[in-house]
Scaffold this motif. Structure first.
Motif, PDB file in Angstrom:
ATOM      1  N   ILE A  15      11.764  36.980  45.000  1.00  0.00           N
ATOM      2  CA  ILE A  15      12.995  36.271  44.648  1.00  0.00           C
ATOM      3  C   ILE A  15      13.632  37.027  43.491  1.00  0.00           C
ATOM      4  O   ILE A  15      12.974  37.314  42.485  1.00  0.00           O
ATOM      5  N   VAL A  23       5.904  33.796  48.768  1.00  0.00           N
ATOM      6  CA  VAL A  23       6.620  34.397  47.633  1.00  0.00           C
ATOM      7  C   VAL A  23       5.609  35.098  46.739  1.00  0.00           C
ATOM      8  O   VAL A  23       4.723  34.461  46.158  1.00  0.00           O
ATOM      9  N   ASP A  76      16.825  37.424  40.772  1.00  0.00           N
ATOM     10  CA  ASP A  76      17.928  36.751  40.102  1.00  0.00           C
ATOM     11  C   ASP A  76      18.635  37.758  39.204  1.00  0.00           C
ATOM     12  O   ASP A  76      18.005  38.372  38.352  1.00  0.00           O
ATOM     13  N   ILE A 119      20.112  31.482  45.652  1.00  0.00           N
ATOM     14  CA  ILE A 119      19.257  32.598  45.246  1.00  0.00           C
ATOM     15  C   ILE A 119      20.080  33.882  45.375  1.00  0.00           C
ATOM     16  O   ILE A 119      20.638  34.171  46.438  1.00  0.00           O
ATOM     17  N   TYR A 140      13.315  28.060  42.898  1.00  0.00           N
ATOM     18  CA  TYR A 140      13.488  28.954  44.052  1.00  0.00           C
ATOM     19  C   TYR A 140      12.140  29.215  44.721  1.00  0.00           C
ATOM     20  O   TYR A 140      12.060  29.330  45.944  1.00  0.00           O
ATOM     21  N   TYR A 141      11.108  29.346  43.895  1.00  0.00           N
ATOM     22  CA  TYR A 141       9.772  29.585  44.454  1.00  0.00           C
ATOM     23  C   TYR A 141       9.406  28.456  45.415  1.00  0.00           C
ATOM     24  O   TYR A 141       9.032  28.696  46.565  1.00  0.00           O
ATOM     25  N   THR A 167       6.633  37.606  44.303  1.00  0.00           N
ATOM     26  CA  THR A 167       7.185  38.072  43.020  1.00  0.00           C
ATOM     27  C   THR A 167       8.434  37.287  42.643  1.00  0.00           C
ATOM     28  O   THR A 167       9.263  36.975  43.506  1.00  0.00           O
ATOM     29  N   LEU A 168       8.558  37.024  41.345  1.00  0.00           N
ATOM     30  CA  LEU A 168       9.781  36.434  40.790  1.00  0.00           C
ATOM     31  C   LEU A 168      10.358  37.493  39.862  1.00  0.00           C
ATOM     32  O   LEU A 168       9.662  38.003  38.982  1.00  0.00           O
ATOM     33  N   SER A 169      11.626  37.793  40.059  1.00  0.00           N
ATOM     34  CA  SER A 169      12.170  38.952  39.357  1.00  0.00           C
ATOM     35  C   SER A 169      13.540  38.661  38.753  1.00  0.00           C
ATOM     36  O   SER A 169      14.409  38.085  39.405  1.00  0.00           O
ATOM     37  N   LEU A 206       3.640  27.123  38.007  1.00  0.00           N
ATOM     38  CA  LEU A 206       4.807  26.737  38.813  1.00  0.00           C
ATOM     39  C   LEU A 206       4.700  25.282  39.254  1.00  0.00           C
ATOM     40  O   LEU A 206       5.706  24.569  39.355  1.00  0.00           O
ATOM     41  N   LEU A 216      13.645  29.991  38.488  1.00  0.00           N
ATOM     42  CA  LEU A 216      12.781  30.694  39.436  1.00  0.00           C
ATOM     43  C   LEU A 216      11.677  29.782  39.985  1.00  0.00           C
ATOM     44  O   LEU A 216      11.343  29.897  41.171  1.00  0.00           O
ATOM     45  N   GLU A 224       9.414  41.197  35.872  1.00  0.00           N
ATOM     46  CA  GLU A 224       8.809  40.785  37.145  1.00  0.00           C
ATOM     47  C   GLU A 224       7.505  40.044  36.915  1.00  0.00           C
ATOM     48  O   GLU A 224       6.631  40.530  36.181  1.00  0.00           O
TER      49      GLU A 224
END
Ligand code: SF4
Length: 397
Positions: A258, A299, A260, A244, A288-289, A301-303, A344, A285, A318
């Motif tokens: 997270i 977690v 990237d 990550i 990673y989540y 936010t995934l960004s 997800l 992502l 985001e």
């Protein structure tokens, strides 16, 4: 003087040391400029440094060949002097095609990028992960990405808790981190000019990155709790690993984001990225989540941070993780949006399905993609006869 046909044959043989695409191009040029020696001497082809060296080394050996055939020890023997070089070719009897056999992934671990490659194009996955047929020597774009990632990793070793009050120091520091990281890759770029252009591009982008970082820290202070963080997790029974780029913890809520870094093309809106996850074209992502949730993080936010374009502000894509996603329109173009936990979860289940397909030995065909866009930066382009034609190529036919 060595016969032109013989010279061309030596050029096209593996013994020449000249890459076959360069040899083919030189042979064509030779027809127009009065012979192979002329084509080499006039340097009519713009060649990369390695290829140019290989061509000159070949020319040197060609000069010596008349007196000393051992300079091409691996070349097939030349026809006797009495044999006209243009004699009709005797075709060999073709051998039977070998029976096909199923293939399976050989690596002990899977990665989200391997599944992304398979989702992009099964043939690409086959080239990269099973037969290793073509060496990927990297490209200017990939070295830019590697160096930029290193620079940011170093930068955030110092700036773990970005403070708006430290903006000037951050700007100085990132300048030196970028310079140092790129200097470590100086020899990877094909020319000094290319290297210089990429460093300048990275320096401009890095300053925009600091602008964004300061604005984000002002809005909601956060602490960077991971850089190039190793992520390992079993997904539906299959081992996955990855790294990550950055993990941020919100100082007020304790939730994590997270992050990237993306130095290539990415989705232009949050809804477009969510669609890629939903259609199983991106597993990074989502993996990673699940890896961080398994470690006990919440977690939020995934960004994706775009770091490709030095002329635009850094504008992350985001996705807030929520129980049920709001259905923003893809056409809205908004950089922020939501993704449902169910999305997800579906990605997680699909990862398991793909791992089973790739590892149970049932795959016998690896079709080429129908999307020419997937081929643009593919390292296997030259080896891939079945790649789809680009719109320009179709028009030219
Ligand atoms: S060139 Fe295109 S079709 Fe061929 S392997 Fe690469 S992505 Fe697939």
């Amino acid at each position: 003087m060595i016969d032109e046909h013989v010279a061309l044959r030596l050029l096209r043989s593996p013994a020449s040391g000249v890459p076959h695409d360069v040899a083919a191009a030189l042979a064509v040029v030779a027809q127009h400029v009065g012979g192979l020696r002329q084509a080499i001497a006039r340097e009519r082809l713009a060649l990369a440094a390695d290829d140019r060296d290989a061509v000159f080394a070949f020319a040197k050996k060609l000069d010596a060949y008349e007196h000393d055939p051992s300079v091409f020890p691996d070349a097939a023997p030349l026809p006797p002097a009495s044999t006209p070089v243009d004699a009709p070719i005797e075709l060999a009897v073709s051998v039977d095609r070998e029976p096909g056999a199923p293939l399976r992934a050989r690596q002990p671990h899977f990665s989200a990028s391997a599944l992304n490659a398979y989702a992009d194009c099964a043939r690409k996955w086959y080239y990269r992960y099973t037969c290793n047929a073509v060496e990927d020597r990297g490209s200017s774009a990939s070295f830019y990405g590697t160096a930029f990632h290193t620079a940011l990793e170093d930068f955030h070793e110092t700036f773990v808790h970005p403070e708006p009050a430290h903006e000037a120091t951050m700007r100085d520091r990132i300048r030196s981190d970028v310079a140092r990281a790129f200097a470590g890759h100086r020899d990877d770029f094909e020319t000094a000019v290319e290297y210089e252009l990429q460093v300048r591009r990275a320096q401009r982008t890095a300053q925009r990155y600091v602008t964004w970082l300061v604005a984000k820290a002002k809005r909601a202070p956060f602490t960077i709790v991971g850089r190039e963080l190793h992520a390992a997790k079993k997904v539906v029974g299959y081992d996955f690993i990855g790294f990550i780029d950055r993990l941020d913890r919100d100082d007020a809520t304790g939730n994590v984001a997270i992050v990237d870094y993306k130095t290539g093309a990415i989705a232009e809106s949050a809804a477009e990225y969510r669609e890629k996850v939903r259609t199983f074209h991106d597993f990074q992502l989502p993996f990673y989540y699940w890896a961080r949730e398994a470690e006990g993080d919440r977690v939020a936010t995934l960004s994706l941070i775009p770091l490709k374009d030095a002329s635009s502000d850094v504008r992350p894509i985001e996705l807030e993780v929520v129980p049920v996603a709001r259905e923003e329109s893809r056409r809205s173009g908004a950089p922020t949006g939501t993704i449902g936990v169910a999305d997800l979860e579906r990605a997680r289940v699909k990862m398991g399905e793909l791992c089973r397909i790739l590892s149970d030995g049932s795959l016998t065909a690896f079709p080429a993609t129908a999307d020419p866009g997937a081929c643009t930066y593919c390292a296997y382009k030259l080896a891939c006869n079945d790649r789809p034609a680009t719109p320009e190529e179709k028009f030219a036919r």
